[in-house]
Write an enzyme that holds these catalytic residues in place. Structure first.
Site, short mmCIF file in Angstrom:
data_model
loop_
_atom_site.label_atom_id
_atom_site.label_comp_id
_atom_site.label_asym_id
_atom_site.label_seq_id
_atom_site.Cartn_x
_atom_site.Cartn_y
_atom_site.Cartn_z
N GLU A 232 -0.18 18.63 -6.75
CA GLU A 232 -1.51 18.68 -7.36
C GLU A 232 -2.44 17.63 -6.75
O GLU A 232 -3.38 17.19 -7.40
CB GLU A 232 -1.36 18.46 -8.88
N SER A 233 -2.19 17.15 -5.53
CA SER A 233 -2.97 16.20 -4.74
C SER A 233 -2.26 14.87 -4.51
O SER A 233 -1.19 14.87 -3.91
CB SER A 233 -4.35 15.99 -5.33
N CYS B 135 -5.66 17.98 -8.99
CA CYS B 135 -6.46 19.21 -9.08
C CYS B 135 -5.73 20.18 -10.01
O CYS B 135 -4.52 20.04 -10.25
CB CYS B 135 -6.65 19.83 -7.69
N HIS C 12 -3.19 0.06 -3.68
CA HIS C 12 -3.15 -1.13 -2.83
C HIS C 12 -3.13 -2.32 -3.76
O HIS C 12 -3.85 -2.35 -4.76
CB HIS C 12 -4.36 -1.20 -1.89
N SER D 57 0.86 -1.18 0.00
CA SER D 57 0.00 0.00 0.00
C SER D 57 0.89 1.22 0.00
O SER D 57 1.99 1.19 0.56
CB SER D 57 -0.85 0.00 1.27
#
Ligand code: SAM
Length: 426
Positions: A62-63, A83, A68, A55
């Site tokens: 930008e986020s 974003c 996983h 994970s």
């Protein structure tokens, strides 16, 4: 309807189970998938579950990208969330599909934060930044929590920074400069620390003044690599030198350091310096016999363009190009961080210069992996690192206002701990 972000939910099928369980490959792929899409990576954290599965998250300016994996099904669930318009998440999708060797993928794109459903709040952005969030006894200034991390499977070094000052891909490597908070501007190549403004003097003073004082009469010196300029800066402190030739393969390294590490690059205009942008391997193969009294191999690690600088062929050519009493000095990696490479290259030096002509010395470099770094000293003639004019070295250190090198450190650096002697089979 315009939205704040794009969220692509991805499912990759029939991926290689081995790859789905390879945390290093997955992290490298996720980071590269972000960068390939034009994102700026801030940080990444990945976890390998026992007995299997991975994970992880890559935080980008930008986020984020998250994953996983279920190796037992050859399956990966991935979130690509961006974003703004500067990053195209579909580029990351295509990159990962290849990296995970997926037979196919399915995806669904959601527009997150649909403008029509949002009301902009009237708020004071500075207040948000300077909020007394917790009962500190002083105002808390929220700074951008951005970390550069160099890591391998087992060891990582992270440095907090205020941003990236330089980022270009050359034909040989990715050249970057970060404004670190603790070590000033830092040059990295392919994500590996090369030098920082705060500790570069250790490396550059030790790779130069030890051989210069051991030889005592170097007229012509050659530096292979060393495009940051620190090694030639230190060499050119020695007035008796007649010429220094610097052969650096990558012009972008010189460009980045001239602009963002000017103290390190301060000698590039020196009249005794001949600066060549070419492959050091080609240069040494075409170089005349016995052309230099000192040859310094100031290379990066044995990967990419520098790989050929860690071979018997290359060192044999260096030997040929040294004068009868010449010295070769190389950065020889860390006996802690990459013990195998360390032991192998010393065997190689001994095979060419002779077992009694090769010496190892150490220095403490905080921003290098494990902080313990080594240099090799190989003599073609009778030069010996511990037979030097101590008074002259002491005077030079004071006159030049050096920050690391002095006559005691020169001698002490060759006193090796037992684990290093073991590696060198001494
Ligand atoms: N102090 C650093 C270290 O120990 O990792 C090394 C610094 S210096 C920046 C290394 C330089 O060697 C880089 O600028 C790289 O471009 C250069 N280099 C790598 N391979 C080369 C080659 N074949 N010929 C000339 N320069 C090379």
């Amino acid at each position: 309807m315009e939205a704040l972000g794009r969220h692509i939910l991805v499912e990759f099928y029939n991926c290689s189970p081995e790859l789905m369980n390879d945390v290093v490959h997955i992290e490298k792929s996720m980071v590269e998938a972000a960068e390939t899409a034009g994102a700026t990576v801030i940080n990444s954290t990945f976890h390998h579950f026992s007995p299997y599965g991975v994970s992880g998250v890559v935080v980008i300016q930008e986020s984020h990208l998250a994953i996983h994996t279920w190796p037992e099904f050859g399956y990966a669930a991935v979130d690509l969330f961006t974003c703004g318009d500067s990053v195209n998440p579909w580029v990351s999708y295509q990159f990962l599909e290849k990296a995970f060797k997926a037979s196919h993928g399915s995806s669904m794109e959601c527009r997150r934060g649909q403008m029509g459903l949002l009301d902009r709040k009237d708020f004071n952005i500075d207040a948000l930044r300077n909020t007394q969030a917790k009962p500190y006894d002083h105002p808390v200034k929220f700074t951008r929590d951005v970390w550069f991390t160099e890591r391998d499977e087992n060891i990582a070094l992270s440095l907090k920074h205020d941003g990236q000052l330089y980022k270009k891909e050359s034909p040989y490597q990715k050249v970057e400069v970060f404004a670190t908070q603790a070590y000033g501007n830092m040059l990295t190549l392919d994500g590996m620390v090369m030098c920082t403004q705060k500790d570069e003097y250790v490396y550059h003073e030790m790779i130069t003044h030890v051989p210069m004082h051991s030889h005592g009469n170097v007229k012509r010196a050659l530096v292979i690599g060393g495009g940051d300029g620190g090694t030639v800066r230190e060499l050119l402190r020695h007035e008796n030198l007649e010429e220094v030739v610097l052969v650096e393969i990558d012009a972008l390294v010189i460009e980045a350091c001239k602009e963002f590490l000017p103290e390190t690059a301060s000698a590039f205009g020196h009249p005794k310096l001949k600066l060549l942008v070419e492959d050091g391997i080609k240069y040494i193969n075409e170089c005349k016999d016995e052309a230099f009294d000192l040859i310094i191999v100031d290379s990066a690690d044995p990967v990419g363009p520098g790989e050929g600088l860690f071979t018997a062929e290359f060192y044999s050519q260096v030997y040929r190009c040294l004068t009868a009493n010449g010295i070769m000095v190389t950065q020889s990696e860390s006996p802690r961080f990459n013990a195998n490479v360390f032991a192998e290259i010393y065997d190689c030096y001994k095979g060419i210069f002779g077992p009694d002509k090769v010496h190892c010395y150490l220095a403490a470099i905080p921003t290098y992996p494990t902080g313990t770094w080594s240099f090799s000293f190989s003599a073609k003639g009778n030069a010996h690192p511990l037979q030097f004019d101590k008074e002259k070295a002491a005077q030079f250190s004071v006159e030049q206002n050096l920050k690391y090198y002095n006559e005691d450190i020169h001698a002490a650096a060759f006193a090796l701990p037992n684990f290093v002697k073991q590696l060198l089979k001494k």
